[in-house]
Design an enzyme around this catalytic site. Sequence first.
Site, short mmCIF file in Angstrom:
data_model
loop_
_atom_site.label_atom_id
_atom_site.label_comp_id
_atom_site.label_asym_id
_atom_site.label_seq_id
_atom_site.Cartn_x
_atom_site.Cartn_y
_atom_site.Cartn_z
N LYS A 207 0.83 -1.21 0.00
CA LYS A 207 0.00 0.00 0.00
C LYS A 207 0.87 1.27 0.00
O LYS A 207 2.09 1.19 0.01
CB LYS A 207 -0.97 -0.03 1.18
CG LYS A 207 -1.82 -1.31 1.25
CD LYS A 207 -2.84 -1.42 0.13
CE LYS A 207 -3.45 -2.79 -0.05
NZ LYS A 207 -4.32 -3.26 1.01
C1 LIG Z 1 -5.29 -4.32 1.51
C2 LIG Z 1 -6.76 -4.24 1.52
C3 LIG Z 1 -7.54 -4.61 2.64
C4 LIG Z 1 -6.99 -5.30 3.84
O1 LIG Z 1 -5.92 -4.70 4.43
P1 LIG Z 1 -4.88 -5.58 5.31
O2 LIG Z 1 -4.04 -4.53 5.95
O3 LIG Z 1 -4.11 -6.44 4.35
O4 LIG Z 1 -5.67 -6.37 6.29
C5 LIG Z 1 -8.91 -4.38 2.58
N1 LIG Z 1 -9.50 -3.86 1.50
C6 LIG Z 1 -8.80 -3.54 0.39
C7 LIG Z 1 -9.51 -2.95 -0.78
C8 LIG Z 1 -7.42 -3.74 0.36
O5 LIG Z 1 -6.73 -3.45 -0.75
#
Ligand SMILES: *Cc1c(COP(=O)(O)O)cnc(C)c1O
Length: 398
Positions: A207
């Site tokens: 991210k």
């Molecule tokens: C990455 C992501 C999540 C979950 O996040 P984590 O930190 O991996 O638990 C939820 N929704 C979307 C759209 C994502 O891209």
Amino acid sequence: MSCMGAYHSLQSVQIAGPNREGEPKIRYIPYARQWIDEDDIKAVIAVLRSDWLTTGPMVEKFEQAFADYVGTKYAVAVSSGTAALHAAMFAIGIGPEDEVIVPSMTFVATANGVVFRGGSPIFADVDPDTLLIDPQQVEEKITSRTRAIIAVDYAGQPCDYDVLRSITKKHDLVLIADACHALGAQYKNKNVGMLADLTVFSFHPVKHITTGEGGMITTDDPDLAERMRRFRNHGIDADHARRAEQGTWRYEMTALGYNYRITDFQSALGLSQVAKLPSFLHRRWEIAGMYDQAFASAKGINPLYTSPDVVNSYHLYVIRVKERDRLFAQLRRKGIGVNVHYFPVHLQPYYRKTFGTSEGLCPNTEKVYKQILSLPIFPQMNDNDIERVVTAVEEVLN
Ligand SMILES: *Cc1c(COP(=O)(O)O)cnc(C)c1O
């Protein structure tokens, strides 16, 4: 292609394909990657030498910096984006009788958050040009049980929040944003994070900024913020530091919560990373611009559409192509870490089995899923990497 598979290959695969003796090794370009500098590492080490490894001062500092960046009154840090979604569903009181409308074109965690609370995710279709939830589809799915909408800012483009807000107002629903893709994005000059009642972020290494694992929820509502702080700490109403301050051993558990706390060393990393977000975003825009230009006149490559009303923060750069599976395999062989985001959630075995969902429920999602391919995009990509991706895509298409 499961998301975990993608994460795995990102972490462990450095070299693509078999390299014969004497041949130069091909560097594998992942679809996403964190950027950690010496000062990030120093910030973490300083906390490791301090008194507080968790529930200490760094958590609040990170939350404050994040709230300041986004422009909300409150930010609540938790152990993952998934925990953030779960906390959001708790805060608004989702329970077994409730329905929450979600897009099917998302990571499974968006819908799972509803199910954790015993609620039912109701899948709505997306616009095939943006892969954002289609407001008209949302309205058609509203019933007397609907409590909330979770809008997913797919790839980094904010949804149409004016239209979604008018729907939630009309039907007295809560508007949640899953902005795990969209930190730094804007809709009509407003930051993502302040557009919904609650906005959820993730700090997984793929991210915009990372804490290893981590998540955040932003809001202007003090009651929702307080409920989420309790939820991340077993449902206990005051944290350890506050009890020490008040000189009391007594605490009250007022709801069933979880241990979803983030550590202080993760928060130190987050704080250090937030400061770099503007430069990370700048590079993402440059890379997206180079792809846009390269593919503008290319036949058979259709990047997603970005609305002039928004600033897209490009967590992903997604193209639509024919013969996606062939392209995927050939690009992977060339050491290009392409990926597919996402296999429709309503077609996952668990959802079929538990909620009886099947083909035909979200026709646009099902159709476009077969065409989408995510190209590598991350701030540390250099211009040669981008050239390599563009050339490889053109080669396998011709
Ligand atoms: C990455 C992501 C999540 C979950 O996040 P984590 O930190 O991996 O638990 C939820 N929704 C979307 C759209 C994502 O891209």
